[in-house]
Write a protein that holds these residues in place. Structure first.
Motif, PDB file in Angstrom:
ATOM      1  N   LYS A 199      40.492 -17.574  -8.666  1.00 21.60           N
ATOM      2  CA  LYS A 199      41.030 -17.228  -7.348  1.00 21.60           C
ATOM      3  C   LYS A 199      40.104 -16.243  -6.630  1.00 21.60           C
ATOM      4  N   HIS A 200      39.586 -15.297  -7.394  1.00 19.91           N
ATOM      5  CA  HIS A 200      38.674 -14.283  -6.860  1.00 19.91           C
ATOM      6  C   HIS A 200      37.471 -14.953  -6.185  1.00 19.91           C
ATOM      7  N   GLU A 201      36.882 -15.933  -6.845  1.00 24.01           N
ATOM      8  CA  GLU A 201      35.705 -16.606  -6.293  1.00 24.01           C
ATOM      9  C   GLU A 201      36.062 -17.387  -5.034  1.00 24.01           C
ATOM     10  N   ILE A 202      37.226 -18.020  -5.021  1.00 21.62           N
ATOM     11  CA  ILE A 202      37.624 -18.826  -3.865  1.00 21.62           C
ATOM     12  C   ILE A 202      37.912 -17.936  -2.655  1.00 21.62           C
ATOM     13  N   LEU A 203      38.486 -16.767  -2.880  1.00 21.04           N
ATOM     14  CA  LEU A 203      38.715 -15.836  -1.767  1.00 21.04           C
ATOM     15  C   LEU A 203      37.397 -15.355  -1.180  1.00 21.04           C
ATOM     16  N   HIS A 204      36.381 -15.166  -2.019  1.00 20.24           N
ATOM     17  CA  HIS A 204      35.055 -14.819  -1.500  1.00 20.24           C
ATOM     18  C   HIS A 204      34.543 -15.921  -0.572  1.00 20.24           C
ATOM     19  N   ILE A 205      34.768 -17.166  -0.966  1.00 21.69           N
ATOM     20  CA  ILE A 205      34.257 -18.290  -0.179  1.00 21.69           C
ATOM     21  C   ILE A 205      34.918 -18.343   1.189  1.00 21.69           C
ATOM     22  N   ILE A 206      36.257 -18.301   1.232  1.00 22.50           N
ATOM     23  CA  ILE A 206      36.927 -18.460   2.525  1.00 22.50           C
ATOM     24  C   ILE A 206      36.824 -17.190   3.373  1.00 22.50           C
ATOM     25  N   SER A 207      36.392 -16.085   2.774  1.00 23.52           N
ATOM     26  CA  SER A 207      36.088 -14.874   3.544  1.00 23.52           C
ATOM     27  C   SER A 207      34.658 -14.909   4.064  1.00 23.52           C
ATOM     28  N   MET A 208      33.929 -15.992   3.769  1.00 25.17           N
ATOM     29  CA  MET A 208      32.533 -16.163   4.169  1.00 25.17           C
ATOM     30  C   MET A 208      31.651 -15.029   3.645  1.00 25.17           C
ATOM     31  N   HIS A 209      31.995 -14.523   2.463  1.00 26.98           N
ATOM     32  CA  HIS A 209      31.238 -13.416   1.897  1.00 26.98           C
ATOM     33  C   HIS A 209      29.834 -13.818   1.467  1.00 26.98           C
ATOM     34  N   LEU A 210      29.639 -15.081   1.120  1.00 31.00           N
ATOM     35  CA  LEU A 210      28.303 -15.508   0.717  1.00 31.00           C
ATOM     36  C   LEU A 210      27.311 -15.337   1.858  1.00 31.00           C
ATOM     37  N   ILE A 211      27.762 -15.600   3.078  1.00 28.49           N
ATOM     38  CA  ILE A 211      26.913 -15.430   4.253  1.00 28.49           C
ATOM     39  C   ILE A 211      26.814 -13.961   4.638  1.00 28.49           C
ATOM     40  N   ARG A 212      27.937 -13.264   4.617  1.00 27.03           N
ATOM     41  CA  ARG A 212      27.954 -11.882   5.083  1.00 27.03           C
ATOM     42  C   ARG A 212      27.195 -10.960   4.154  1.00 27.03           C
ATOM     43  N   ALA A 213      27.217 -11.259   2.851  1.00 28.98           N
ATOM     44  CA  ALA A 213      26.451 -10.454   1.897  1.00 28.98           C
ATOM     45  C   ALA A 213      24.963 -10.567   2.197  1.00 28.98           C
ATOM     46  N   LYS A 214      24.509 -11.762   2.487  1.00 20.79           N
ATOM     47  CA  LYS A 214      23.097 -11.983   2.806  1.00 20.79           C
ATOM     48  C   LYS A 214      22.703 -11.207   4.052  1.00 20.79           C
ATOM     49  N   GLU A 215      23.558 -11.230   5.070  1.00 23.81           N
ATOM     50  CA  GLU A 215      23.275 -10.508   6.305  1.00 23.81           C
ATOM     51  C   GLU A 215      23.187  -9.003   6.060  1.00 23.81           C
ATOM     52  N   CYS A 216      24.085  -8.475   5.243  1.00 19.95           N
ATOM     53  CA  CYS A 216      24.102  -7.040   4.955  1.00 19.95           C
ATOM     54  C   CYS A 216      22.852  -6.606   4.204  1.00 19.95           C
ATOM     55  N   LYS A 217      22.421  -7.431   3.245  1.00 17.12           N
ATOM     56  CA  LYS A 217      21.231  -7.094   2.466  1.00 17.12           C
ATOM     57  C   LYS A 217      19.978  -7.161   3.325  1.00 17.12           C
ATOM     58  N   GLU A 218      19.910  -8.163   4.206  1.00 20.66           N
ATOM     59  CA  GLU A 218      18.753  -8.291   5.089  1.00 20.66           C
ATOM     60  C   GLU A 218      18.697  -7.154   6.093  1.00 20.66           C
ATOM     61  N   ASN A 219      19.851  -6.606   6.429  1.00 22.10           N
ATOM     62  CA  ASN A 219      19.926  -5.478   7.345  1.00 22.10           C
ATOM     63  C   ASN A 219      19.185  -4.270   6.809  1.00 22.10           C
ATOM     64  N   GLY A 220      19.172  -4.108   5.470  1.00 25.00           N
ATOM     65  CA  GLY A 220      18.442  -3.015   4.851  1.00 25.00           C
ATOM     66  C   GLY A 220      19.204  -1.705   4.764  1.00 25.00           C
ATOM     67  N   LYS A 221      20.361  -1.648   5.405  1.00 22.49           N
ATOM     68  CA  LYS A 221      21.148  -0.407   5.400  1.00 22.49           C
ATOM     69  C   LYS A 221      21.998  -0.257   4.163  1.00 22.49           C
ATOM     70  N   TYR A 222      22.347  -1.386   3.542  1.00 25.41           N
ATOM     71  CA  TYR A 222      23.333  -1.352   2.473  1.00 25.41           C
ATOM     72  C   TYR A 222      22.742  -1.863   1.163  1.00 25.41           C
ATOM     73  N   SER A 223      23.112  -1.206   0.090  1.00 25.35           N
ATOM     74  CA  SER A 223      22.644  -1.603  -1.231  1.00 25.35           C
ATOM     75  C   SER A 223      23.466  -2.772  -1.750  1.00 25.35           C
ATOM     76  N   THR A 224      22.896  -3.482  -2.719  1.00 22.39           N
ATOM     77  CA  THR A 224      23.603  -4.600  -3.335  1.00 22.39           C
ATOM     78  C   THR A 224      24.897  -4.124  -3.980  1.00 22.39           C
ATOM     79  N   LEU A 225      24.854  -2.966  -4.632  1.00 19.03           N
ATOM     80  CA  LEU A 225      26.051  -2.441  -5.291  1.00 19.03           C
ATOM     81  C   LEU A 225      27.150  -2.166  -4.277  1.00 19.03           C
ATOM     82  N   ALA A 226      26.813  -1.546  -3.157  1.00 16.84           N
ATOM     83  CA  ALA A 226      27.822  -1.242  -2.129  1.00 16.84           C
ATOM     84  C   ALA A 226      28.440  -2.517  -1.579  1.00 16.84           C
ATOM     85  N   VAL A 227      27.615  -3.523  -1.311  1.00 14.70           N
ATOM     86  CA  VAL A 227      28.112  -4.803  -0.792  1.00 14.70           C
ATOM     87  C   VAL A 227      29.045  -5.465  -1.799  1.00 14.70           C
TER      88      VAL A 227
END
Length: 473
Positions: free
Chosen positions: A116-144
């Motif tokens: 369920k945890h993985e599916i909620l990540h998917i429908i929250s579009m976290h796979l895309i948003r995590a990439k955007e946050c990391k590319e931004n350079g402001k946020y660490s992988t751990l924080a994301v």
């Protein structure tokens, strides 16, 4: 006495260790760390029969959305992931991966929960948003990772003991995070704390490991690394595929929190909410330039009488508000607070323009305390006066808040600035045939009596409201 299911998982766990031991022996003998762990086809059939059992339970459950979603996903075994399960997008579908050494140590309820945890990540579009946050350079992988896990784990029961829950993060990082807030809220708070402490005073990092075995180690900083192995496709395409998965999974009654997740996802066909779109837009607008005698003109460097240009590092942003009565004070206050929050890390100047059929007032703001009570009006709405005014100035961006009802065609087209329309929660669509920019929907805000008006610092300013207390993502 152990059930047949528990006996089967124990046996599969022991055989998984044997596969790891064999791979390790080959690595040591040949001094080749690239040797992978291979499992037999028989083992795969038996392991995935466990997943079939869980899938059946999820379909029979009152929250059967998860079961039907899992039914559409590909399945793989991967000993390299640092969590019981993980997901990515490959070959036009989502793949769910399982690390047997972590997954098989869970009981059946925890196994269901990690899926369920993985599916909620998917429908929250976290796979895309995590990439955007990391590319931004402001946020660490751990924080994301922590922020995203906190968001989805608040809606799940029977979590594995090492899961990043709100309570766990508050205790381990000395925070006081509030429940049911947005991803951006958690990300900002967690990153600030990580920046402050970086490591514990004694030099030891936070211990998030389950044990010291190389393949049976839960590592919060690496739990979503497999997201990076997704196929390189554009956001729009991934959103369309996700939409198909979501539509095919809605077979029964959905719990309230799931309705909100899906409503947020389906908002504008999966497009980014207006505030997230604005964040992306901020990185694209060019600051104004100023003349200087210390730099030669780039086009005519031999003309010493012509001044060169330097970036002034300040862009002009206009925030227009339809004051015809269609947008509530609550909506506008919440929205302008979000605008200020988004641009606070940029050197931009904000000008508020109040307009109905004509411009009533123009003033500048630096913070939310500068926002004035709107001028009383009862007239209709025209958008053109704002564009006519901006075309005589040097602005970089216009954000126009309206219910969408106005002219069909602008009398003056925008010149040299980007446009973002934000439609009120009461509005439906923009009346303009050509908006000359993006059109987004403003999240609904609960109306309040002025006598009981909350202070602005108490007002939620991001995400989708679930009974006004549980914003998503």
């Amino acid at each position: 006495m152990k059930s047949n299911f528990e006996k089967m998982t124990d046996e599969l766990y022991e055989r998984a260790i044997e596969f790891v031991d064999m791979a390790t022996a080959v690595r040591l003998k040949g001094n080749d760390k690239s040797v992978g762990i291979e499992v037999s086809e028989e083992y795969k059939r038996e392991f995935f029969s466990i997943i079939d059992k869980i899938n059946f339970n999820l379909i029979e459950d009152e929250e059967n959305f998860y079961g039907y979603f899992l039914l559409q996903m590909g399945r793989e075994i991967n000993f390299e992931i640092s969590s019981p399960s993980g997901v990515n997008f490959k070959g036009s579908k989502y793949i769910i991966y399982f690390n047997p050494l972590l997954f098989l140590k869970l009981d059946i309820k925890q196994m269901e929960t990690t899926i369920k945890h993985e599916i909620l990540h998917i429908i929250s579009m976290h796979l895309i948003r995590a990439k955007e946050c990391k590319e931004n350079g402001k946020y660490s992988t751990l924080a994301v990772n922590l922020a995203m896990d906190v968001v989805v784990n608040q809606y799940l029961n029977y979590l594995p003991p090492y899961s990043a829950t709100l309570e766990w993060v508050n205790v381990n990082y000395s925070l006081q995070l509030e429940a049911y807030q947005t991803f951006e809220y958690y990300l900002g708070k967690i990153q600030t704390e990580l920046d402050l402490q970086d490591e514990n005073e004694d030099g030891e990092e936070h211990d998030t490991n389950m044990d010291e075995d190389e393949y049976a180690k839960y590592d919060q900083e690496k739990t979503h690394d497999i997201w990076d192995e997704s196929d390189e496709i554009d956001e729009k395409t991934m959103t369309e595929f996700t939409q198909k998965f979501v539509n095919s999974s809605q077979k029964g009654t959905l719990p309230e929190y799931m309705k909100s997740f899906i409503a947020q996802f389906k908002n504008k066909n999966g497009e980014l909410p207006w505030n997230l779109y604005l964040k992306k837009l901020m990185g694209t607008i060019e600051s104004n330039k100023k003349k200087t005698v210390t730099r030669r003109n780039r086009r005519q460097p031999n003309r010493l009488d012509l001044r060169g240009e330097l970036r002034s590092h300040k862009a002009e942003i206009a925030v227009a508000i339809d004051i015809s009565g269609s947008i509530s004070d609550e909506e506008f206050r919440q929205a302008i607070k979000e605008v200020l929050s988004i641009v606070k890390n940029h050197n931009h100047e904000i000008t508020i323009i109040e307009c109905d059929r004509e411009i009533k007032r123009i003033y500048k703001v630096k913070n939310v305390r500068d926002v004035q009570d709107r001028v009383a009006t009862g007239g209709g709405t025209e958008f053109s006066p704002v564009f006519e005014y901006l075309n005589t100035k040097k602005f970089n961006l216009l954000i126009y808040f309206t219910d969408g009802k106005g002219e069909r065609n602008l009398k003056s087209k925008p010149k040299g600035y980007k446009v973002l329309w934000v439609i009120s929660g009461k509005g439906d669509k923009l009346s303009l045939k050509n908006p000359y920019g993006a059109v987004k929907k403003l999240s609904k805000v609960e109306e309040k009596n002025k006598a009981n008006m909350l202070d602005l610092k108490d007002v939620m300013y991001d995400g989708y409201s679930m009974n006004n207390q549980q914003p998503i993502i």
